[in-house]
Design a protein around this motif. Structure first.
Motif, PDB file in Angstrom:
ATOM      1  N   GLU A   1      -5.069   0.891  -7.841  1.00  0.00           N
ATOM      2  CA  GLU A   1      -5.062   0.788  -6.386  1.00  0.00           C
ATOM      3  C   GLU A   1      -4.283   1.918  -5.717  1.00  0.00           C
ATOM      4  O   GLU A   1      -4.650   2.395  -4.641  1.00  0.00           O
ATOM      5  CB  GLU A   1      -4.455  -0.552  -5.939  1.00  0.00           C
ATOM      6  CG  GLU A   1      -4.644  -0.740  -4.446  1.00  0.00           C
ATOM      7  CD  GLU A   1      -4.232  -2.098  -3.930  1.00  0.00           C
ATOM      8  OE1 GLU A   1      -3.340  -2.713  -4.558  1.00  0.00           O
ATOM      9  OE2 GLU A   1      -4.792  -2.515  -2.915  1.00  0.00           O
ATOM     10  N   LEU A   2      -3.208   2.353  -6.367  1.00  0.00           N
ATOM     11  CA  LEU A   2      -2.334   3.330  -5.707  1.00  0.00           C
ATOM     12  C   LEU A   2      -1.896   4.435  -6.666  1.00  0.00           C
ATOM     13  O   LEU A   2      -1.414   4.167  -7.760  1.00  0.00           O
ATOM     14  CB  LEU A   2      -1.084   2.611  -5.174  1.00  0.00           C
ATOM     15  CG  LEU A   2       0.007   3.509  -4.577  1.00  0.00           C
ATOM     16  CD1 LEU A   2      -0.459   4.110  -3.251  1.00  0.00           C
ATOM     17  CD2 LEU A   2       1.300   2.733  -4.383  1.00  0.00           C
TER      18      LEU A   2
ATOM     19  N   LEU B   1       6.778  -1.841  -7.197  1.00  0.00           N
ATOM     20  CA  LEU B   1       5.316  -1.942  -7.185  1.00  0.00           C
ATOM     21  C   LEU B   1       4.797  -2.991  -8.168  1.00  0.00           C
ATOM     22  O   LEU B   1       3.593  -3.042  -8.457  1.00  0.00           O
ATOM     23  CB  LEU B   1       4.685  -0.578  -7.493  1.00  0.00           C
ATOM     24  CG  LEU B   1       4.905   0.464  -6.391  1.00  0.00           C
ATOM     25  CD1 LEU B   1       4.372   1.824  -6.818  1.00  0.00           C
ATOM     26  CD2 LEU B   1       4.248   0.023  -5.075  1.00  0.00           C
ATOM     27  N   GLU B   2       5.678  -3.797  -8.666  1.00  0.00           N
ATOM     28  CA  GLU B   2       5.304  -4.881  -9.563  1.00  0.00           C
ATOM     29  C   GLU B   2       4.170  -5.711  -8.925  1.00  0.00           C
ATOM     30  O   GLU B   2       4.227  -6.063  -7.750  1.00  0.00           O
ATOM     31  CB  GLU B   2       6.542  -5.769  -9.787  1.00  0.00           C
ATOM     32  CG  GLU B   2       6.253  -7.046 -10.490  1.00  0.00           C
ATOM     33  CD  GLU B   2       7.047  -7.201 -11.770  1.00  0.00           C
ATOM     34  OE1 GLU B   2       8.267  -6.958 -11.739  1.00  0.00           O
ATOM     35  OE2 GLU B   2       6.415  -7.568 -12.759  1.00  0.00           O
TER      36      GLU B   2
ATOM     37  N   THR C   1       1.138  -4.555  -8.440  1.00  0.00           N
ATOM     38  CA  THR C   1       0.119  -3.616  -7.938  1.00  0.00           C
ATOM     39  C   THR C   1      -0.346  -2.766  -9.116  1.00  0.00           C
ATOM     40  O   THR C   1       0.437  -2.485 -10.012  1.00  0.00           O
ATOM     41  CB  THR C   1       0.747  -2.672  -6.885  1.00  0.00           C
ATOM     42  OG1 THR C   1       1.389  -3.451  -5.901  1.00  0.00           O
ATOM     43  CG2 THR C   1      -0.301  -1.788  -6.245  1.00  0.00           C
ATOM     44  N   GLU C   2      -1.641  -2.372  -9.097  1.00  0.00           N
ATOM     45  CA  GLU C   2      -2.094  -1.405 -10.107  1.00  0.00           C
ATOM     46  C   GLU C   2      -1.762  -0.009  -9.599  1.00  0.00           C
ATOM     47  O   GLU C   2      -2.368   0.472  -8.650  1.00  0.00           O
ATOM     48  CB  GLU C   2      -3.603  -1.534 -10.325  1.00  0.00           C
ATOM     49  CG  GLU C   2      -4.021  -2.751 -11.117  1.00  0.00           C
ATOM     50  CD  GLU C   2      -3.489  -2.731 -12.548  1.00  0.00           C
ATOM     51  OE1 GLU C   2      -3.353  -1.632 -13.134  1.00  0.00           O
ATOM     52  OE2 GLU C   2      -3.195  -3.821 -13.074  1.00  0.00           O
ATOM     53  N   TRP C   3      -0.794   0.639 -10.221  1.00  0.00           N
ATOM     54  CA  TRP C   3      -0.359   1.947  -9.709  1.00  0.00           C
ATOM     55  C   TRP C   3      -0.183   2.944 -10.836  1.00  0.00           C
ATOM     56  O   TRP C   3      -0.149   2.603 -12.020  1.00  0.00           O
ATOM     57  CB  TRP C   3       0.968   1.805  -8.950  1.00  0.00           C
ATOM     58  CG  TRP C   3       2.095   1.363  -9.841  1.00  0.00           C
ATOM     59  CD1 TRP C   3       2.357   0.078 -10.245  1.00  0.00           C
ATOM     60  CD2 TRP C   3       3.078   2.189 -10.479  1.00  0.00           C
ATOM     61  NE1 TRP C   3       3.445   0.069 -11.081  1.00  0.00           N
ATOM     62  CE2 TRP C   3       3.918   1.355 -11.242  1.00  0.00           C
ATOM     63  CE3 TRP C   3       3.338   3.564 -10.463  1.00  0.00           C
ATOM     64  CZ2 TRP C   3       4.986   1.822 -11.993  1.00  0.00           C
ATOM     65  CZ3 TRP C   3       4.407   4.045 -11.211  1.00  0.00           C
ATOM     66  CH2 TRP C   3       5.225   3.169 -11.968  1.00  0.00           C
TER      67      TRP C   3
ATOM     68  N   PRO D   1       5.657  -0.984  -0.701  1.00  0.00           N
ATOM     69  CA  PRO D   1       4.804  -2.171  -0.609  1.00  0.00           C
ATOM     70  C   PRO D   1       4.371  -2.475   0.828  1.00  0.00           C
ATOM     71  O   PRO D   1       3.219  -2.824   1.063  1.00  0.00           O
ATOM     72  CB  PRO D   1       5.700  -3.292  -1.152  1.00  0.00           C
ATOM     73  CG  PRO D   1       6.723  -2.616  -1.987  1.00  0.00           C
ATOM     74  CD  PRO D   1       6.927  -1.260  -1.391  1.00  0.00           C
TER      75      PRO D   1
ATOM     76  N   LEU E   1       1.765   0.035   1.846  1.00  0.00           N
ATOM     77  CA  LEU E   1       0.499  -0.297   1.199  1.00  0.00           C
ATOM     78  C   LEU E   1      -0.197  -1.461   1.911  1.00  0.00           C
ATOM     79  O   LEU E   1      -1.410  -1.437   2.145  1.00  0.00           O
ATOM     80  CB  LEU E   1       0.769  -0.637  -0.267  1.00  0.00           C
ATOM     81  CG  LEU E   1      -0.437  -0.786  -1.182  1.00  0.00           C
ATOM     82  CD1 LEU E   1      -1.272   0.487  -1.193  1.00  0.00           C
ATOM     83  CD2 LEU E   1       0.017  -1.130  -2.603  1.00  0.00           C
ATOM     84  N   ASN E   2       0.571  -2.477   2.275  1.00  0.00           N
ATOM     85  CA  ASN E   2       0.000  -3.602   3.000  1.00  0.00           C
ATOM     86  C   ASN E   2      -0.635  -3.189   4.313  1.00  0.00           C
ATOM     87  O   ASN E   2      -1.711  -3.659   4.677  1.00  0.00           O
ATOM     88  CB  ASN E   2       1.073  -4.665   3.297  1.00  0.00           C
ATOM     89  CG  ASN E   2       1.180  -5.650   2.157  1.00  0.00           C
ATOM     90  OD1 ASN E   2       0.216  -5.820   1.404  1.00  0.00           O
ATOM     91  ND2 ASN E   2       2.337  -6.275   2.027  1.00  0.00           N
TER      92      ASN E   2
ATOM     93  N   ARG F   1      -3.925  -1.204   3.696  1.00  0.00           N
ATOM     94  CA  ARG F   1      -5.013  -2.006   3.129  1.00  0.00           C
ATOM     95  C   ARG F   1      -5.911  -2.562   4.213  1.00  0.00           C
ATOM     96  O   ARG F   1      -7.106  -2.726   4.011  1.00  0.00           O
ATOM     97  CB  ARG F   1      -4.428  -3.177   2.340  1.00  0.00           C
ATOM     98  CG  ARG F   1      -4.168  -2.865   0.883  1.00  0.00           C
ATOM     99  CD  ARG F   1      -3.789  -4.147   0.171  1.00  0.00           C
ATOM    100  NE  ARG F   1      -3.210  -3.875  -1.127  1.00  0.00           N
ATOM    101  CZ  ARG F   1      -2.013  -4.312  -1.519  1.00  0.00           C
ATOM    102  NH1 ARG F   1      -1.261  -5.035  -0.699  1.00  0.00           N
ATOM    103  NH2 ARG F   1      -1.583  -4.025  -2.716  1.00  0.00           N
TER     104      ARG F   1
END
Ligand code: GDD
Ligand code: MN
Length: 360
Positions: free
Chosen positions: A2-3, A27-28, A30-32, A101, A104-105, A108
């Protein structure tokens, strides 16, 4: 994925492991991944990144050889990414990773192109900056209004998240010069970018040192000029012409010293002054106009001789063209100007091929 977090580095060895650790924490869930773009730092930053990458596949390294540049590093780092969102942040822990985070929110949701970590909105700030640095930063901010119409409080921030489609739409228009990638993105976009600023406190650097220096300031002016007039004349030519006009001053000073102090005959003094002016122009162009391809050591000597040859031919072309115009009964100043223009375009074009040959 995702990031992608893109992190430009130059001599940041000690900051790498702490940064990766902090990213993993915030970033726990999240796919980063993180891509360090390192310009062959002498302190072995790239090597260290690869060691980490051996154990953690979220860590990657893009090492560039014979290149420097913060903006171009960020762009190339983003080009390695396949994620829908890309963050850019400094390696030196001055940017607050805990904001990621939230950034990112925000992005999105569909209605934003960029979310900026901002020092100059309510709640943000710079810690421990000296008076001059604050003043320079605010001056640079005001100058940026020349090229950015968006009402953004911190266009100089190096901390943001961008949507990949927006980046892809723009990437071919970017100037990619200097330090100011965010400004470049805003100034290059054909449509107003939809953005939001979130406050953060710019922390103090603990390890390593800042790379911001006077050359970086010059690159900033370069970026502004490119966005203002780059579609009409190459900025490099403007700098070249500026150095050339300084050279006239140098020439006259040298001529006067040769004539009055050293008591040389006029032709000899004029010859010496010409050599002095050419040498001065060569050195200035090497530092300013071609700072990204600066010649050193033997390359400098070889470059100087090729510059003499180029300028010698340029002078011949100058005199030839000027005499031709003069003979067609045009006013003397038009003839002189025409010759000088042809001469300088010649010098510029030929020295860019023979003197400052782009290294491969
Ligand atoms: N690859 C690469 N190449 N990275 C570089 C280069 C380069 O030539 N120069 C600097 N960097 C990296 C540094 O290693 C660091 O991770 C980041 O870019 C920022 O460099 P600093 O030297 O720490 O810059 P700064 O703290 O003075 O400036 C920061 O704040 C400015 C706002 O005042 C940057 O974020 C600027 O972009 C920002 O405008
Ligand atoms: Mn820094």
């Amino acid at each position: 994925m995702e990031l992608t977090v893109v992190v430009p580095t130059y001599n940041e060895r000690e900051n790498i492991a702490p940064l990766v650790e902090r990213l993993a924490k915030v970033l726990e869930g999240t796919e980063w991944e993180v891509v360090f773009v390192d310009d062959d730092s002498p302190d072995g930053t790239a090597e260290l990144v690869r060691q980490l990458a051996q154990k953690d596949r979220r860590v990657r390294c893009l090492q560039r050889i014979g290149r420097r540049g913060l903006s171009s590093a960020c762009i190339e780092g983003m080009l390695t990414s396949a994620a829908p969102f890309m963050a850019v942040m400094d390696a030196d822990l001055q940017h607050d990773e805990a904001l990621l985070p939230r950034m990112l929110n925000e992005i999105r949701r569909d209605d934003l192109d960029i979310v900026v970590g901002s020092r100059y909105v309510e709640g943000g700030g710079v810690g421990g900056w000296s008076g001059p640095r604050i003043w320079i930063s605010s001056l640079a901010g005001r100058l940026s209004r020349l090229v950015v119409r968006a009402n953004i409080a911190d266009p100089m921030s190096g901390f943001f998240i961008i949507r990949r489609d927006t980046f892809e739409d723009e990437v071919r228009r970017l100037s990619a010069q200097g330090f100011k990638i965010l400004l470049d993105l805003f100034a290059s976009s054909p449509r107003p970018l939809r953005f939001k600023e979130l406050p953060f406190k710019f922390r103090l650097r603990v390890h390593g040192e800042s790379k911001l220096d006077t050359l970086v300031a010059l690159e900033y002016v370069n970026l502004l000029l490119d966005k203002l007039v780059g579609h009409l004349v190459p900025v490099r030519f403007l700098l070249f012409a500026l150095v050339g006009s300084l050279g006239i001053g140098v020439h006259l000073v040298a001529l006067s010293i040769g004539l009055h102090t050293l008591r040389l005959t006029f032709p000899v003094a004029q010859g010496v002054a010409t050599l002095v002016a050419m040498t001065g122009n060569f050195l200035l162009n090497n530092v300013f106009t071609y700072r990204d391809q600066r010649l050193r050591g033997l390359g400098l000597v070889w470059g100087l001789f090729s510059f003499y040859v180029v300028c010698g031919l340029g002078a011949a072309a100058n005199v030839g063209i000027a005499s031709f115009i003069y003979r067609s009964e045009e006013p003397w100043w038009l003839a002189g100007l025409g010759g000088a223009l042809v001469g300088s375009v010649w010098n510029y074009a030929m020295s860019s091929v023979f003197t400052w040959t782009r290294r491969r």
